[in-house]
Scaffold this active site. Structure first.
Site, PDB file in Angstrom:
ATOM      1  CB  THR A 304      -0.862   0.128   1.278  1.00 29.90           C
ATOM      2  OG1 THR A 304       0.007   0.228   2.420  1.00 29.90           O
ATOM      3  CG2 THR A 304      -1.836  -0.998   1.430  1.00 29.90           C
ATOM      4  CG  ASP A 305       1.104   5.943  -1.160  1.00 30.93           C
ATOM      5  OD1 ASP A 305       1.961   6.138  -0.266  1.00 30.93           O
ATOM      6  OD2 ASP A 305       0.947   6.729  -2.114  1.00 30.93           O
ATOM      7  CD1 TRP A 306       4.319   5.258   5.341  1.00 33.36           C
ATOM      8  CD2 TRP A 306       4.305   4.125   3.416  1.00 33.36           C
ATOM      9  NE1 TRP A 306       5.414   4.414   5.321  1.00 33.36           N
ATOM     10  CE2 TRP A 306       5.434   3.716   4.166  1.00 33.36           C
ATOM     11  CE3 TRP A 306       4.086   3.534   2.177  1.00 33.36           C
ATOM     12  CZ2 TRP A 306       6.332   2.754   3.709  1.00 33.36           C
ATOM     13  CZ3 TRP A 306       4.977   2.571   1.716  1.00 33.36           C
ATOM     14  CH2 TRP A 306       6.084   2.201   2.480  1.00 33.36           C
TER      15      TRP A 306
END
Ligand SMILES: *[C@@H]1O[C@H](CO)[C@@H](O)[C@H](O)[C@H]1NC(C)=O
Ligand SMILES: *[C@@H]1O[C@H](CO)[C@@H](O)[C@H](O)[C@H]1NC(C)=O
Ligand SMILES: *[C@@H]1O[C@H](CO)[C@@H](O)[C@H](O)[C@H]1NC(C)=O
Ligand SMILES: *[C@@H]1O[C@H](CO)[C@@H](O)[C@H](O)[C@H]1NC(C)=O
Ligand SMILES: *[C@@H]1O[C@H](CO)[C@@H](O)[C@H](O)[C@H]1NC(C)=O
Ligand SMILES: *[C@@H]1O[C@H](CO)[C@@H](O)[C@H](O)[C@H]1NC(C)=O
Ligand SMILES: *[C@@H]1O[C@H](CO)[C@@H](O)[C@H](O)[C@H]1NC(C)=O
Length: 785
Positions: A304-306
């Protein structure tokens, strides 16, 4: 680390805990504005959008195809030894006191030291002893595959020495659909072919150093505005923007460079914040299970992106393999889900196998520095000194900085400078920053970065510098050598000019940062500064450090402005590189990686980000209804004359083109669809069959040596007028000639067939154009397949 930041024009407060079901759970303590339009409440549940993104299940398991075979054998053996809890722990970040953007915990009993993953695509961020590399847009403007690969290798080596296992980049999404897009500078170009070629070589370079890449942001992440769910001005909970992309446009534009990234073997792909067809990027089974893991045969893992996870087990089943920076919805729930039958045990095994396979694939199981060793959480506290940078990288850093400069105006060979006796330097962008820290503080909502030379953009892609060689520093060194006088004024918008100045250099910039889209493509303050200087100096030269498209029509035709350079984002060697160009030690060889229009409105509806409106107020929609027609494809289609076309750039010499030769291959099938074959990384291997070879001769007819970027465009039947399908950067000495050769693959000559779900060759006449830019194409031919 991509923190969920407020978007332009909004002041969202953080609304933790309400990002779960996509309904308005977040009105606590907020007064609803009375001005709320009645329309706004039309759609209040995301169930309205269900089914817009087709379900693709189950999640394909990594098979160890192609050159992943031995890594998979080792990974399966390793995962076979893990307990359920150890497998689960591999799937999410854990908090470790270091400066890594994220960490995967060690499994000590099996000598697995864990991973450190860190930002970003253009150099390591937030630490000491590393280099500020030229940014993506600069690499795009360089049009140099080999240099992109060398940059990748040297940059990757810095990550490795600092104990970073995974580089969170490179960026191919955004692709630059929205001209004001805040992160366009992190990627290479607005063209999928150029972006794809450069990302391929960047990944090959980085991964040759033993560091993995996490190519991002997958997919359709084209604007910063509303990229995350949040709270709107009325205090209502809103979902993130949805990028609604049809299948053909998806393949021919946005997926194209990701396909090159997968072909190059990118260890990881980072899923994006926003939604695609109203399904979040990290839980979209069509994009993850379907396009990425089935069609492209991706063998690595999806991270995931953060903070981009918005579903629990549903995300795992949709193809997500790892969450960052910590486990929000998985953890023990994965174990429970396997017990209660909502997830297969084999899915967890596949996640763990994909993650561990990259560790073996990159040979990280032996001889690499301990994860995070050079990444202190606080550089002001006592810490071990770990030097990431290397003197061996100097040439690549400097050449990288040089080649991304694009000269677009040079009246009567005003440049290069010839032993000037007085140079006057103006503008806030000529000087270095007041202080240099590992994390630079950037302005918000500003078109320019006042009082600082701009060498990298803002946000998680802002790399840390070992030093910054500002333009004025390098100009003064040169003045010392040449016995030249220098005067300057960096702060006035209407500076006094010594009337005997040989040249007046004006430095301005055009700023951009993650988390917000740019306020426009021009900047009144800077434009006025430029015209003020030009009114007093008949040899005014403009150097603009631009982190995106910059419109220049306020002054480009001013006769006192004799030279203009788009200097983009060169990294720490910015001044040295520029002065090499200004004095002719380097011949400018950059070419525009996007179209510069005469006026911003020429970009049409995709100039600015989509904003929430009407009945979709709570569910912002971004319809990619222009299809493939972004950047030069749109200007060609609508017959709009740009100020400077895609691919344009001047040199201190001249080149002529001749001898076009088009040759069809005889030993490969030219059936409409690629012959059936086992999918390996990148997709059907026949997509890379070379079907046609194009050759041309380039002669340097000027008086100095230089690089030319020969460009090949193809008019595919039923497609845009022309699309870039080849380029080659060649060094040609004055008076000499060189032959360039372009191989056109099956994919290069195909269109995506939505019915057949295949790349299809077209019947009819293919047009071939070769020349020095998208609108200067002296050589033409055609063929049929
Ligand atoms: C999005 O919807 C369009 C139109 O129905 C469709 O062509 C496309 O395949 C869908 N893509 C995804 C990723 O859902
Ligand atoms: C899994 O991670 C948790 C949280 O970091 C830790 O407490 C636990 O010991 C780990 N379990 C194993 C088996 O490594
Ligand atoms: C399990 O999921 C729920 C929500 O679905 C979440 O609140 C909880 O924190 C999760 N547990 C773990 C260990 O991640
Ligand atoms: C199974 O467990 C998961 C994880 O806790 C939970 O999200 C899901 O609702 C459960 N399903 C059933 C049918 O119990
Ligand atoms: C730029 O520097 C000048 C002083 O040299 C200062 O007055 C001004 O406020 C600064 N501007 C910004 C935006 O920092
Ligand atoms: C500068 O001056 C030095 C000696 O004073 C001389 O040797 C050199 O040639 C001069 N350089 C130029 C470019 O005039
Ligand atoms: C060009 O510069 C000269 C001074 O060198 C000035 O007189 C003239 O007005 C300028 N022209 C423009 C268009 O600014």
């Amino acid at each position: 680390m991509d923190k969920g930041k407020a978007s332009r024009g909004k002041s969202w407060t953080k609304c933790s805990g309400c990002a779960i079901m996509g309904i308005n759970l977040c009105t606590l303590g907020v007064l609803l504005s009375l001005s709320l339009s009645s329309q706004a409440q039309n759609i209040t549940s995301d169930s309205y959008f269900y089914g817009q993104s087709p379900p693709v299940y189950p999640s394909p398991e990594g098979t160890g195809s192609g050159n992943w075979a031995s890594a998979y054998v080792k990974a399966k053996e390793f995962v076979g030894k893990l307990t359920q809890e150890e497998k689960v722990n591999l799937t999410a970040g854990v908090s470790v006191s270091n400066g890594c953007s994220g960490n995967i915990a060690a499994i000590e009993r099996l000598d697995f030291p864990g991973f450190c993953v860190s930002d970003a695509g253009n150099g390591l961020r937030g630490t000491d002893y590393v280099s500020s590399w030229p940014s993506g847009i600069h690499v795009g403007a360089s049009w140099n595959r080999d240099l992109a690969k060398q940059r990748g290798a040297h940059m990757g080596a810095e990550f490795r020495r600092k104990g970073v296992n995974l580089l969170l980049g490179p960026v191919v999404g955004p692709l630059g659909r929205i001209s004001e897009g805040g992160r366009n500078w992190e990627g290479f170009s607005d063209d999928p072919y150029l972006t794809g070629a450069l990302v391929y070589d960047t990944i090959r370079g980085v991964q040759s150093s033993g560091v993995g890449t996490s190519t991002k942001h997958y997919i359709g992440n084209e604007q910063e505005t509303n990229r995350n769910p949040g709270e709107n001005a009325q205090g209502e909970y809103t979902e993130a923007v949805s990028s609604n992309i049809d299948d053909k446009t998806m393949h021919e534009l946005y997926l194209w460079p990701f396909q090159d990234a997968v072909l190059a073997g990118s260890a990881s792909i980072m899923c994006s914040y926003q939604r695609i067809n109203n399904s979040y990027g990290c839980q979209n089974s069509k994009t993850l299970n379907g396009l990425l893991k089935t069609e492209l045969g991706f063998q690595g893992y999806v991270v995931t992106d953060w903070g981009a996870q918005h579903a629990g087990i549903a995300a795992a089943n949709a193809g997500l393999d790892m969450i960052m920076p910590d486990t929000t919805m998985w953890g023990d729930n994965l174990t429970i889900a396997i017990k209660n039958g909502t997830m297969e045990a084999s899915r967890l095994d596949d996640m763990a196998t994909r993650i561990i396979a990259t560790w073996y694939q990159l040979n990280q199981d032996s001889g690499i520095p301990h994860p995070g060793i050079g990444m202190p959480s606080d550089i002001t506290a006592p810490h071990q000194k770990v030097v990431g940078k290397s003197a061996d990288s100097k040439d690549v850093l400097l050449q990288g900085a040089v080649e991304g400069h694009v000269l677009v105006k040079n009246t009567n060979s005003a440049l290069p400078l010839k032993s000037p006796s007085l140079i006057s330097v103006f503008g806030y962008d000529a000087q270095g920053p007041d202080y240099l820290e590992v994390a630079i503080s950037y302005p918000s909502g500003s078109p320019a970065f006042i009082n600082n030379t701009l060498y990298v953009g803002g946000g998680s892609g802002a790399n840390s510098a070992a030093y910054v060689d500002a333009p004025i520093d390098a100009i003064q060194r040169q003045a010392y050598e040449d016995n030249t006088s220098v005067m300057w004024d960096f702060s006035s918008q209407d500076p006094d000019v010594d009337a005997t100045s040989d040249a007046c250099l004006v430095f301005v910039n055009d700023f951009s940062t993650e988390g917000e889209d740019r306020p426009g493509l021009t900047d009144d303050y800077s434009d006025t500064l430029i015209t003020n200087v030009a009114s007093k100096c008949s040899n005014t030269m403009v150097i603009m450090h631009n982190a995106g498209i910059r419109v220049v029509d306020d002054w480009i035709e001013n006769e006192n402005i004799t030279a203009v350079i788009f200097a983009h984002l060169p990294g720490q060697d910015t001044g040295r590189a520029l002065v090499d160009i200004l004095y002719g030690r380097a011949n400018p060889s950059g070419r525009l990686p996007h179209t510069v229009a005469k006026k911003a409105s020429d970009y049409g509806a995709i100039l600015s980000p989509d904003e929430p409106e009407g009945k979709y107020w709570l569910f912002p929609q971004s319809d990619f209804s222009e299809g493939q027609f972004i950047d030069y494809r749109a200007f060609d289609e609508k017959d709009i004359e740009p100020r400077f076309e895609f691919g344009y750039g001047l040199s201190y010499t001249k080149f002529s083109y001749s001898g076009l030769h088009v040759q069809k291959a005889t030993n490969v099938p030219t059936t409409q669809y690629p012959p059936k074959a086992k999918i390996v990384e990148g997709g059907n291997p026949h997509l890379w069959d070379d079907l046609v070879t194009v050759k041309a001769t380039i002669k340097n007819t000027g008086s100095v040596d230089g690089y030319e970027v020969a460009q090949l465009y193809v008019g595919i039947p039923n497609g845009p007028v022309r699309q870039l399908r080849g380029f080659e950067k060649v060094s040609v000495d004055s008076g000499k000639s060189a032959t360039v050769s372009f191989a056109l693959t099956r994919r290069d000559l195909s269109s995506w067939d939505v019915e057949a779900q295949q790349w299809a060759l077209q019947s009819g006449e293919y047009k071939i154009f070769v020349g020095s830019s998208s609108r200067n194409l002296p050589l033409n031919d055609q063929f049929t397949l």
